[in-house]
Design an enzyme around this catalytic site. Sequence first.
Site, PDB file in Angstrom:
ATOM      1  N   CYS A   1     -26.787  37.530  25.739  1.00 33.59           N
ATOM      2  CA  CYS A   1     -26.366  37.722  24.339  1.00 33.59           C
ATOM      3  C   CYS A   1     -26.180  36.526  23.540  1.00 33.59           C
ATOM      4  O   CYS A   1     -25.604  35.226  23.943  1.00 33.59           O
ATOM      5  CB  CYS A   1     -25.095  38.154  24.641  1.00 33.59           C
TER       6      CYS A   1
ATOM      7  N   CYS B   1      -8.926  55.632  32.018  1.00 38.79           N
ATOM      8  CA  CYS B   1      -9.613  54.433  31.620  1.00 38.79           C
ATOM      9  C   CYS B   1      -8.706  53.100  31.699  1.00 38.79           C
ATOM     10  O   CYS B   1      -8.998  51.936  31.580  1.00 38.79           O
ATOM     11  CB  CYS B   1     -10.037  54.352  30.336  1.00 38.79           C
TER      12      CYS B   1
END
Length: 382
Positions: free
Chosen positions: A14, A339
């Site tokens: 990235c 989550c």
Amino acid sequence: MQKPLIDLTSKVHCPYAMLCTGCQLLDLTYGEQLQDKKSQLLELMQRKAVTWAQEPEILSAGSSGLRDRLDFSLQGGRLGLYGKDSQDIVDLEICAQLSPALQAWLTEFRQFQWPVEKGSIRLRVGPQGQKAAWLDFANIDIKKILDEKTLLQKLQSVAFVEIGQRRKVPVWNGTEFKLHDPQLNVWFQTWMNDVAVDLYCHVASFTQPSLAANRLIAGKISSWVSRFPSSRLIEFGSGIGNLTFPALASADSVTACEIDALSLEGLEKSLAELPASLARKKEKIKIHRGDFQKKIVKDFSEFDGVLANPPRSGLMNFLNPLGELQESQRPQFFIYMSCFPESMAVDLAKLKNYGYEISEWALLDQFPQSHHYEVLALLQRK
């Protein structure tokens, strides 16, 4: 569904790694990331004295390129995420987290120049590739955009648009824009075994971030429920029905509970639009609106199983009525998805006290390169 082949030995590159806060694990191979998350999960559960019959399965749809929904901040013409050690937004032209379709939509969307100093933007790509944008700006900026007209007209020529917290839809009447009531469309998809089910919702609605990863979730839910034939299921936190439909594939009945009225409107619309091959399933679902974290309106003894996908705060007082029942009256199984494993561990410790233990569980990595992950657990009454 065949599991995808995933390269566990490589790292994701990235160009914004030193600037952006979105990813925290770029220095690890994907295999190292998965092992790190698994170790964190096991350590967390051990601290809460949660026990399990076997270690969690690892589920993943890939090491990058999963997201079909993004939430970026807009600041001074920059669109992206907050920077490290800074309150400034890093302007992101590309993001390794995005699916190819969403990356293409981001590239196209960045051609629009917004006369807004600060705000939030959500971009979506639906199951059929349809594009959408949710512009969450201050009222004064919304009025500016509506009055300017041209920018919004160009955006609407390529995508569906929602505006503001109330999810209003701008409609051009020939001379000016007017904001109309929210409009349900197919922005997500779940599965009933091998049959895709369109989910009607708003661009601003909560959904899982990835269509590919969500198919793994749906498959796991369907598989677990199918082990308990003719079961009567109660679901808490049904939302737009993402887990409801996979459970409905095998359950004899599902009572879906949800507090958000807009989400339930989407669930009802999705039910009405079920494929003809599944139309008979409509009679097997009941919908209830209410705050299940504070008060359960149903007697647990009426059900064979529980399906829960609570918010980050967990189930809270929802589990208390289990303690009022004799062990034989409690549901035979409990499927929990979260989550936020910290609150999940607290709830699983309570369920252990009520006679439940983990028979199977899975760590689903739909947030590669970050610390976040999803956990699914099947618990059975001893």
